[in-house]
Design a protein around this motif. Structure first.
Motif, PDB file in Angstrom:
ATOM      1  N   THR A  61     -19.117 -38.402  -8.387  1.00 44.19           N
ATOM      2  CA  THR A  61     -17.774 -37.840  -8.252  1.00 44.19           C
ATOM      3  C   THR A  61     -16.934 -38.592  -7.226  1.00 44.19           C
ATOM      4  O   THR A  61     -15.709 -38.533  -7.272  1.00 44.19           O
ATOM      5  CB  THR A  61     -17.817 -36.341  -7.870  1.00 44.19           C
ATOM      6  N   ASN A  62     -17.613 -39.312  -6.314  1.00 48.20           N
ATOM      7  CA  ASN A  62     -16.840 -40.025  -5.298  1.00 48.20           C
ATOM      8  C   ASN A  62     -16.224 -41.312  -5.822  1.00 48.20           C
ATOM      9  O   ASN A  62     -15.208 -41.762  -5.328  1.00 48.20           O
ATOM     10  CB  ASN A  62     -17.735 -40.348  -4.082  1.00 48.20           C
ATOM     11  N   SER A  63     -16.851 -41.895  -6.853  1.00 51.82           N
ATOM     12  CA  SER A  63     -16.389 -43.219  -7.248  1.00 51.82           C
ATOM     13  C   SER A  63     -15.165 -43.149  -8.157  1.00 51.82           C
ATOM     14  O   SER A  63     -14.213 -43.881  -7.949  1.00 51.82           O
ATOM     15  CB  SER A  63     -17.510 -43.999  -7.925  1.00 51.82           C
ATOM     16  N   LYS A  64     -15.169 -42.276  -9.158  1.00 51.80           N
ATOM     17  CA  LYS A  64     -14.008 -42.109 -10.059  1.00 51.80           C
ATOM     18  C   LYS A  64     -13.456 -43.447 -10.542  1.00 51.80           C
ATOM     19  O   LYS A  64     -12.275 -43.747 -10.388  1.00 51.80           O
ATOM     20  CB  LYS A  64     -12.891 -41.317  -9.360  1.00 51.80           C
ATOM     21  N   ARG A  65     -14.340 -44.251 -11.112  1.00 53.94           N
ATOM     22  CA  ARG A  65     -13.913 -45.595 -11.544  1.00 53.94           C
ATOM     23  C   ARG A  65     -12.926 -45.554 -12.712  1.00 53.94           C
ATOM     24  O   ARG A  65     -12.294 -46.544 -13.028  1.00 53.94           O
ATOM     25  CB  ARG A  65     -15.145 -46.409 -11.974  1.00 53.94           C
ATOM     26  N   PHE A  66     -12.832 -44.401 -13.396  1.00 50.87           N
ATOM     27  CA  PHE A  66     -11.964 -44.313 -14.581  1.00 50.87           C
ATOM     28  C   PHE A  66     -10.867 -43.262 -14.411  1.00 50.87           C
ATOM     29  O   PHE A  66     -10.424 -42.673 -15.399  1.00 50.87           O
ATOM     30  CB  PHE A  66     -12.812 -44.047 -15.828  1.00 50.87           C
ATOM     31  N   LEU A  67     -10.435 -43.070 -13.172  1.00 46.87           N
ATOM     32  CA  LEU A  67      -9.432 -42.038 -12.905  1.00 46.87           C
ATOM     33  C   LEU A  67      -8.208 -42.231 -13.802  1.00 46.87           C
ATOM     34  O   LEU A  67      -7.578 -43.300 -13.795  1.00 46.87           O
ATOM     35  CB  LEU A  67      -9.028 -42.084 -11.420  1.00 46.87           C
ATOM     36  N   ASP A  68      -7.915 -41.200 -14.624  1.00 52.11           N
ATOM     37  CA  ASP A  68      -6.772 -41.171 -15.546  1.00 52.11           C
ATOM     38  C   ASP A  68      -6.834 -42.174 -16.691  1.00 52.11           C
ATOM     39  O   ASP A  68      -5.898 -42.280 -17.481  1.00 52.11           O
ATOM     40  CB  ASP A  68      -5.438 -41.345 -14.792  1.00 52.11           C
ATOM     41  N   LYS A  69      -7.917 -42.946 -16.771  1.00 49.07           N
ATOM     42  CA  LYS A  69      -8.059 -43.856 -17.918  1.00 49.07           C
ATOM     43  C   LYS A  69      -8.346 -43.020 -19.170  1.00 49.07           C
ATOM     44  O   LYS A  69      -8.964 -41.944 -19.096  1.00 49.07           O
ATOM     45  CB  LYS A  69      -9.209 -44.839 -17.701  1.00 49.07           C
ATOM     46  N   VAL A  70      -7.898 -43.519 -20.311  1.00 49.08           N
ATOM     47  CA  VAL A  70      -8.110 -42.801 -21.572  1.00 49.08           C
ATOM     48  C   VAL A  70      -9.300 -43.434 -22.293  1.00 49.08           C
ATOM     49  O   VAL A  70      -9.295 -44.627 -22.591  1.00 49.08           O
ATOM     50  CB  VAL A  70      -6.849 -42.858 -22.457  1.00 49.08           C
ATOM     51  N   VAL A  71     -10.309 -42.615 -22.536  1.00 45.98           N
ATOM     52  CA  VAL A  71     -11.563 -43.104 -23.113  1.00 45.98           C
ATOM     53  C   VAL A  71     -11.848 -42.375 -24.424  1.00 45.98           C
ATOM     54  O   VAL A  71     -11.859 -41.142 -24.470  1.00 45.98           O
ATOM     55  CB  VAL A  71     -12.746 -42.879 -22.136  1.00 45.98           C
ATOM     56  N   LEU A  72     -12.056 -43.152 -25.470  1.00 45.56           N
ATOM     57  CA  LEU A  72     -12.391 -42.606 -26.798  1.00 45.56           C
ATOM     58  C   LEU A  72     -13.877 -42.856 -27.060  1.00 45.56           C
ATOM     59  O   LEU A  72     -14.359 -43.977 -26.879  1.00 45.56           O
ATOM     60  CB  LEU A  72     -11.545 -43.343 -27.852  1.00 45.56           C
ATOM     61  N   VAL A  73     -14.587 -41.799 -27.468  1.00 48.57           N
ATOM     62  CA  VAL A  73     -16.016 -41.956 -27.772  1.00 48.57           C
ATOM     63  C   VAL A  73     -16.274 -41.510 -29.202  1.00 48.57           C
ATOM     64  O   VAL A  73     -16.073 -40.334 -29.544  1.00 48.57           O
ATOM     65  CB  VAL A  73     -16.897 -41.129 -26.802  1.00 48.57           C
ATOM     66  N   THR A  74     -16.698 -42.448 -30.071  1.00 49.75           N
ATOM     67  CA  THR A  74     -17.037 -42.045 -31.438  1.00 49.75           C
ATOM     68  C   THR A  74     -18.495 -41.556 -31.461  1.00 49.75           C
ATOM     69  O   THR A  74     -19.335 -42.066 -30.716  1.00 49.75           O
ATOM     70  CB  THR A  74     -16.863 -43.207 -32.451  1.00 49.75           C
ATOM     71  N   GLY A  75     -18.765 -40.560 -32.296  1.00 46.64           N
ATOM     72  CA  GLY A  75     -20.098 -39.945 -32.291  1.00 46.64           C
ATOM     73  C   GLY A  75     -20.312 -39.191 -30.983  1.00 46.64           C
ATOM     74  O   GLY A  75     -21.438 -39.091 -30.485  1.00 46.64           O
ATOM     75  N   GLY A  76     -19.220 -38.655 -30.438  1.00 43.98           N
ATOM     76  CA  GLY A  76     -19.270 -38.068 -29.093  1.00 43.98           C
ATOM     77  C   GLY A  76     -19.752 -36.634 -29.017  1.00 43.98           C
ATOM     78  O   GLY A  76     -19.825 -36.062 -27.934  1.00 43.98           O
ATOM     79  N   ALA A  77     -20.107 -36.035 -30.159  1.00 45.85           N
ATOM     80  CA  ALA A  77     -20.463 -34.607 -30.133  1.00 45.85           C
ATOM     81  C   ALA A  77     -21.895 -34.343 -29.676  1.00 45.85           C
ATOM     82  O   ALA A  77     -22.207 -33.255 -29.214  1.00 45.85           O
ATOM     83  CB  ALA A  77     -20.251 -33.991 -31.521  1.00 45.85           C
ATOM     84  N   GLN A  78     -22.765 -35.343 -29.824  1.00 46.08           N
ATOM     85  CA  GLN A  78     -24.163 -35.108 -29.404  1.00 46.08           C
ATOM     86  C   GLN A  78     -24.832 -36.431 -29.021  1.00 46.08           C
ATOM     87  O   GLN A  78     -24.279 -37.512 -29.212  1.00 46.08           O
ATOM     88  CB  GLN A  78     -24.973 -34.405 -30.503  1.00 46.08           C
TER      89      GLN A  78
END
Ligand SMILES: NC(=O)c1ccc[n+]([C@@H]2O[C@H](COP(=O)([O-])OP(=O)(O)OC[C@H]3O[C@@H](n4cnc5c(N)ncnc54)[C@H](O)[C@@H]3O)[C@@H](O)[C@H]2O)c1
Length: 279
Positions: free
Chosen positions: A6-23
């Motif tokens: 939680t301290n690093s937040k390397r993707f703060l506010d970046k938009v990330v799309l994950v396919t097959g992201g449900a499981q």
């Protein structure tokens, strides 16, 4: 899960799309990016699971949506990218995780006994989906300052895998070359494209195919670290490849395999006559 890093937040506010992201590895990837401050789009065909994961993230303060997308269909994939941009105004990172075999493509399927349905189905799920996803993702990223893409291949891409159907390994070998194409063709637009190659990873897919005893036997025979890999350990590699820490890494196919790759092309010795360093 969300307390990790939680301290690093390397993707703060970046938009990330994950396919097959449900499981499975996809869901672990969603959680890993969310823990780093990203805004998340989960794309999948399991609507209930995907919606539930997005709702759970929103309850934790993460901006997240679920989009139904059968990634073997171009209209769905185009819509998936459009919805991402409509909702969050950008697409910075895409993790193309989904893959697997067609239901009729089973263990033991070889060159001569694979049906056309099984071949085409597996190619669609494991290769066409990845190509279509990349196609629409780079179309956006090329005109919007670049981005990072991480594909999900398999160790089955690099050698004949006794417990995977022939066309699955073939499709994943295609994912590896597709990854290199992406890196070469879009590096000039500030887009990096990499892939991971998981070995035996504890997910619903794996557990639907093998029992615990079979999984133990597989990892003991194949890996230097003889345990099943956690989905979160695959996710960590995806997040790192997408991060600024990997800014000059592109076209790389990273085995996340408990050391299977270290045995080289001959694989681990199965001879009990050969003693290990611990004997
Ligand atoms: N688990 C392993 O041991 C292992 C090993 C090597 C490679 N892999 C690869 O890792 C990736 C993830 O595997 P997993 O074990 O988490 O699988 P999984 O089956 O547990 O999860 C895959 C997800 O993809 C979704 N999906 C399937 N077809 C889809 C489609 N057409 N459109 C959109 N979503 C779709 C499923 O609904 C599911 O949520 C796959 O590419 C797989 O080939 C897994």
């Amino acid at each position: 899960m969300l307390n990790k890093n939680t301290n690093s937040k390397r993707f703060l506010d970046k938009v990330v799309l994950v396919t097959g992201g449900a499981q499975g590895i996809g869901a672990a990837t969603v959680e890993a990016f969310a823990s780093e401050g990203a805004r998340i789009v989960i794309a999948d065909i399991q609507d209930e699971k995907g919606e539930a994961l997005a709702a759970q993230l929103r309850e934790q303060g993460v901006q997240a949506i679920y989009v139904h997308a059968d990634c073997t269909r171009s209209a769905d994939v185009e819509n998936m990218v459009q919805r991402t941009v409509q909702e969050f105004g950008a697409l910075h990172v895409a993790a193309n995780v989904l893959g697997g075999g067609h239901r009729s493509d089973v263990m033991g399927n070889t060159v001569h006994n694979t049906s056309e349905e099984a071949f085409d189905g597996t190619m669609a799920i494991s290769l066409r989906s990845c190509w279509l996803s990349m196609k629409y993702e780079v179309l956006h990223m090329m005109n919007n300052g670049g981005g990072a893409i991480v594909n999900c291949s398999s160790m089955a891409a690099v050698s004949v895998e006794p417990h995977a159907p022939m066309s699955y390994g073939l499709a994943k070998a295609g994912v590896n070359l597709l990854t290199r194409h992406g890196a070469v063709e879009y590096g000039q637009y500030g887009i990096r494209v990499n892939a991971i190659m998981p070995n035996t990873t504890a997910t619903p897919l794996l557990r639907s195919m093998f029992d615990e005893q079979q999984i133990s036997a597989m990892v003991e025979a194949q890996q230097a670290i003889p345990r099943a890999i956690e989905a979160s350990e695959q996710a960590d590699a995806i997040v790192w490849l997408a991060s600024e820490q990997a800014a000059m890494i592109t076209g790389h196919i990273l085995p996340v395999d408990g050391g299977r790759n270290a045995y080289g092309s001959l694989g681990p010795s199965r001879s009990s006559a050969i003693k290990t360093a611990h004997d």
